[in-house]
Design a protein around this motif. Structure first.
Motif, mmCIF file in Angstrom:
data_model
loop_
_atom_site.group_PDB
_atom_site.id
_atom_site.type_symbol
_atom_site.label_atom_id
_atom_site.label_comp_id
_atom_site.label_asym_id
_atom_site.label_seq_id
_atom_site.Cartn_x
_atom_site.Cartn_y
_atom_site.Cartn_z
ATOM 1 N N VAL A 102 -1.370 -25.648 65.464
ATOM 2 C CA VAL A 102 -0.966 -25.244 64.114
ATOM 3 C C VAL A 102 -2.203 -25.011 63.246
ATOM 4 C CG1 VAL A 102 0.241 -25.969 62.020
ATOM 5 C CG2 VAL A 102 1.285 -26.368 64.256
ATOM 6 N N SER A 103 -3.201 -25.884 63.392
ATOM 7 C CA SER A 103 -4.443 -25.725 62.629
ATOM 8 C C SER A 103 -5.144 -24.418 62.977
ATOM 9 C CB SER A 103 -5.384 -26.902 62.912
ATOM 10 O OG SER A 103 -4.809 -28.125 62.499
ATOM 11 N N HIS A 104 -5.016 -23.979 64.219
ATOM 12 C CA HIS A 104 -5.602 -22.705 64.647
ATOM 13 C C HIS A 104 -4.958 -21.546 63.878
ATOM 14 C CE1 HIS A 104 -8.172 -20.452 67.250
ATOM 15 N NE2 HIS A 104 -7.199 -19.858 67.914
ATOM 16 N N ASN A 105 -3.658 -21.630 63.637
ATOM 17 C CA ASN A 105 -2.970 -20.637 62.819
ATOM 18 C C ASN A 105 -3.472 -20.668 61.381
ATOM 19 O OD1 ASN A 105 -0.216 -19.297 64.119
ATOM 20 N ND2 ASN A 105 -0.850 -21.152 65.157
ATOM 21 N N ALA A 106 -3.650 -21.883 60.855
ATOM 22 C CA ALA A 106 -4.151 -22.027 59.493
ATOM 23 C C ALA A 106 -5.551 -21.445 59.362
ATOM 24 C CB ALA A 106 -4.153 -23.493 59.081
ATOM 25 N N GLY A 107 -6.401 -21.713 60.360
ATOM 26 C CA GLY A 107 -7.761 -21.181 60.343
ATOM 27 C C GLY A 107 -7.778 -19.674 60.328
ATOM 28 N N ALA A 108 -6.894 -19.055 61.104
ATOM 29 C CA ALA A 108 -6.810 -17.595 61.127
ATOM 30 C C ALA A 108 -6.392 -17.048 59.758
ATOM 31 C CB ALA A 108 -5.826 -17.146 62.200
ATOM 32 N N ALA A 109 -5.436 -17.715 59.124
ATOM 33 C CA ALA A 109 -4.978 -17.274 57.806
ATOM 34 C C ALA A 109 -6.091 -17.375 56.771
ATOM 35 C CB ALA A 109 -3.770 -18.101 57.373
ATOM 36 N N LEU A 110 -6.844 -18.462 56.792
ATOM 37 C CA LEU A 110 -7.933 -18.645 55.833
ATOM 38 C C LEU A 110 -9.090 -17.682 56.110
ATOM 39 C CD1 LEU A 110 -7.913 -22.543 55.568
ATOM 40 C CD2 LEU A 110 -6.977 -20.891 53.945
ATOM 41 N N LEU A 111 -9.346 -17.404 57.376
ATOM 42 C CA LEU A 111 -10.357 -16.408 57.724
ATOM 43 C C LEU A 111 -9.991 -15.050 57.151
ATOM 44 C CD1 LEU A 111 -11.608 -16.728 61.434
ATOM 45 C CD2 LEU A 111 -12.991 -16.407 59.387
ATOM 46 N N LEU A 112 -8.730 -14.679 57.310
ATOM 47 C CA LEU A 112 -8.274 -13.391 56.793
ATOM 48 C C LEU A 112 -8.408 -13.340 55.277
ATOM 49 C CD1 LEU A 112 -7.018 -10.631 57.319
ATOM 50 C CD2 LEU A 112 -4.760 -11.704 57.230
ATOM 51 N N LEU A 113 -8.044 -14.429 54.609
ATOM 52 C CA LEU A 113 -8.155 -14.476 53.156
ATOM 53 C C LEU A 113 -9.615 -14.334 52.722
ATOM 54 C CD1 LEU A 113 -5.424 -14.882 51.828
ATOM 55 C CD2 LEU A 113 -6.186 -17.104 51.021
ATOM 56 N N ASN A 114 -10.505 -15.007 53.437
ATOM 57 C CA ASN A 114 -11.931 -14.928 53.120
ATOM 58 C C ASN A 114 -12.454 -13.498 53.271
ATOM 59 O OD1 ASN A 114 -14.988 -15.506 54.575
ATOM 60 N ND2 ASN A 114 -14.567 -16.412 52.582
ATOM 61 N N LEU A 115 -12.021 -12.821 54.324
ATOM 62 C CA LEU A 115 -12.471 -11.443 54.538
ATOM 63 C C LEU A 115 -11.848 -10.484 53.528
ATOM 64 C CD1 LEU A 115 -12.787 -10.639 58.348
ATOM 65 C CD2 LEU A 115 -14.542 -10.633 56.592
ATOM 66 N N VAL A 116 -10.622 -10.756 53.108
ATOM 67 C CA VAL A 116 -10.017 -9.934 52.048
ATOM 68 C C VAL A 116 -10.847 -10.038 50.778
ATOM 69 C CG1 VAL A 116 -8.025 -9.738 50.501
ATOM 70 C CG2 VAL A 116 -7.665 -9.980 52.957
ATOM 71 N N PHE A 117 -11.264 -11.262 50.436
ATOM 72 C CA PHE A 117 -12.091 -11.452 49.243
ATOM 73 C C PHE A 117 -13.429 -10.719 49.379
ATOM 74 C CE2 PHE A 117 -15.586 -13.668 47.158
ATOM 75 C CZ PHE A 117 -15.175 -13.606 45.836
ATOM 76 N N ILE A 118 -14.090 -10.878 50.534
ATOM 77 C CA ILE A 118 -15.384 -10.225 50.742
ATOM 78 C C ILE A 118 -15.242 -8.701 50.630
ATOM 79 C CG2 ILE A 118 -17.136 -9.721 52.498
ATOM 80 C CD1 ILE A 118 -16.892 -12.648 53.397
ATOM 81 N N ASN A 119 -14.213 -8.148 51.269
ATOM 82 C CA ASN A 119 -14.007 -6.701 51.197
ATOM 83 C C ASN A 119 -13.718 -6.259 49.775
ATOM 84 O OD1 ASN A 119 -13.686 -4.849 53.843
ATOM 85 N ND2 ASN A 119 -13.334 -6.999 54.377
ATOM 86 N N TYR A 120 -12.895 -7.020 49.076
ATOM 87 C CA TYR A 120 -12.577 -6.668 47.694
ATOM 88 C C TYR A 120 -13.837 -6.656 46.839
ATOM 89 C CZ TYR A 120 -10.279 -6.718 43.143
ATOM 90 O OH TYR A 120 -9.873 -6.411 41.861
ATOM 91 N N ALA A 121 -14.656 -7.687 47.010
ATOM 92 C CA ALA A 121 -15.882 -7.781 46.226
ATOM 93 C C ALA A 121 -16.848 -6.640 46.558
ATOM 94 C CB ALA A 121 -16.558 -9.132 46.466
ATOM 95 N N LEU A 122 -17.017 -6.353 47.840
ATOM 96 C CA LEU A 122 -17.957 -5.313 48.243
ATOM 97 C C LEU A 122 -17.485 -3.929 47.811
ATOM 98 C CD1 LEU A 122 -18.973 -6.508 51.824
ATOM 99 C CD2 LEU A 122 -20.367 -6.556 49.761
ATOM 100 N N TRP A 123 -16.219 -3.649 48.030
ATOM 101 C CA TRP A 123 -15.724 -2.322 47.682
ATOM 102 C C TRP A 123 -15.624 -2.123 46.187
ATOM 103 C CZ3 TRP A 123 -15.531 1.806 50.664
ATOM 104 C CH2 TRP A 123 -15.584 1.625 52.040
ATOM 105 N N ARG A 124 -15.309 -3.169 45.447
ATOM 106 C CA ARG A 124 -15.291 -3.057 43.984
ATOM 107 C C ARG A 124 -16.687 -2.733 43.466
ATOM 108 N NH1 ARG A 124 -11.142 -3.559 40.027
ATOM 109 N NH2 ARG A 124 -12.477 -4.984 38.882
ATOM 110 N N LYS A 125 -17.678 -3.408 44.022
ATOM 111 C CA LYS A 125 -19.047 -3.175 43.581
ATOM 112 C C LYS A 125 -19.528 -1.810 44.016
ATOM 113 C CE LYS A 125 -22.700 -4.476 41.420
ATOM 114 N NZ LYS A 125 -22.636 -4.672 39.961
ATOM 115 N N ALA A 126 -19.109 -1.411 45.241
ATOM 116 C CA ALA A 126 -19.527 -0.115 45.744
ATOM 117 C C ALA A 126 -18.936 1.012 44.929
ATOM 118 C CB ALA A 126 -19.120 0.026 47.207
#
Length: 327
Positions: free
Chosen positions: A303-327
């Protein structure tokens, strides 16, 4: 209530739904209730003698497994609450002048589709393509809610950050690769292939000669009374498992390279902190994945492996949002 306060609460509920769904699936309770949206025709799990008598008449081929049924119903109760929260977000967004409108409407449509997938998961007896789609829908909902949160709270990265233009494209590729890996994980779980290989780094024996990609990744697996516990033969399940492991190596390498570039080049503390978090989450996911194999898929770690995947995705969504907004 401000929209973002409600969105934060909804994000927590979404994570709870994802984790409860994973727990229900991994505990083999996906068919704990053979009907939908209730349980044996009732709004709660039947436990009283007169309720069990009604079940015996209406569902003579089933035996009520109380623990599994409650797992399934708790999942449905939380998911139903999540649906009401999404509806409230939509209403508040439509009433608020400067709030996004299209994104909350899309999220509301997605939650309705998720409800349909939840129903089909039961009525189609855990058909893998439906189970995987239901999982991906939950991850998509989680990501879109974060995007809505960021849209309602404009992100400002202090100072000029030239890494935006250089890394935005690669970050977008990384999130696509992660999504494919999550889909592979969902396919592995829905086909009960998590323990098809019990050695590291790949699989025991002459596994290369047993690969069966056509059967392993066909969405159509024939007609069966139930897909619970899987219907694929060992070579197909082993192929799915090996593909997930190879995908994990590729995904981890790409995400760590992205994090390294951000830590080295980014001028913004926000981006560097996000990159360090990405490193931590990738390492955690690798450790959890290896632990699933070594420790024979313990429920808490799975179950924790599922949680880790969800948090990884959220982290990458934030990074992409930040990079593309700045770009």
């Amino acid at each position: 209530m401000q929209i973002n306060s409600l969105v934060k609460i909804t994000l927590v509920f979404t994570l709870c739904v994802i984790l409860m769904g994973a727990y229900t699936r991994l505990a083999d309770a996906g068919l704990g209730c053979p009907d939908w949206p209730g349980c044996y025709g009732m709004l709660k799990v039947p436990t009283e003698s007169h309720e069990l008598a009604q079940v015996q008449q209406a569902f003579p081929e089933h035996t009520v497994e109380t623990e599994k049924a409650w797992l399934e119903m708790i999942h449905r109760y939380i998911a139903g609450t999540l649906g009401l929260l999404v509806l409230l977000i939509l209403i508040l967004s439509l009433k608020t002048q400067d709030a996004p409108k299209k994104l909350p409407m899309f999220i509301a449509g997605l939650i309705l589709f998720q409800a349909a997938l939840g129903m089909w998961t039961v009525t189609m007896k855990l058909m893998p393509i439906i189970v995987m789609a239901h999982l991906i829908g939950g991850f998509a909902l989680f990501s879109l809610l974060l995007l809505l949160y960021l849209r309602n709270m404009p992100l400002r990265i202090p100072g000029g950050d030239p890494t935006a233009r250089k890394l935005a494209g690669f970050a977008a590729i990384c999130i696509g690769v992660l999504l494919l890996q999550i889909m592979l994980g969902g396919w592995t779980s829905s086909n009960y292939a998590a323990l098809a290989c019990t050695t590291l780094p790949f699989c025991e024996g002459n596994w290369v000669d047993n690969l069966s990609f056509a059967k392993a990744f066909s969405p159509f697996q024939g007609e069966h009374a139930s897909f619970e516990f899987g219907v694929l033969d060992y070579p197909a399940r082993m192929t799915i498992h090996v593909a997930h492991r190879i995908g994990a190596i590729i995904t981890a390498a790409m995400l760590l390279y992205l994090a390294f570039k951000l830590i080295r080049d980014a001028k913004s503390n926000i981006m560097r902190n996000a990159a360090w978090l990405l490193v931590g989450l990738v390492i955690l996911q690798v450790v959890l994945g290896v632990s699933n194999v070594v420790l024979n898929l313990p429920l808490g770690i799975a179950v924790s492996h599922n949680a880790g995947a969800a948090l990884l995705l959220l982290n990458l969504v934030f990074i992409n949002y930040a990079l593309w907004r700045k770009a």
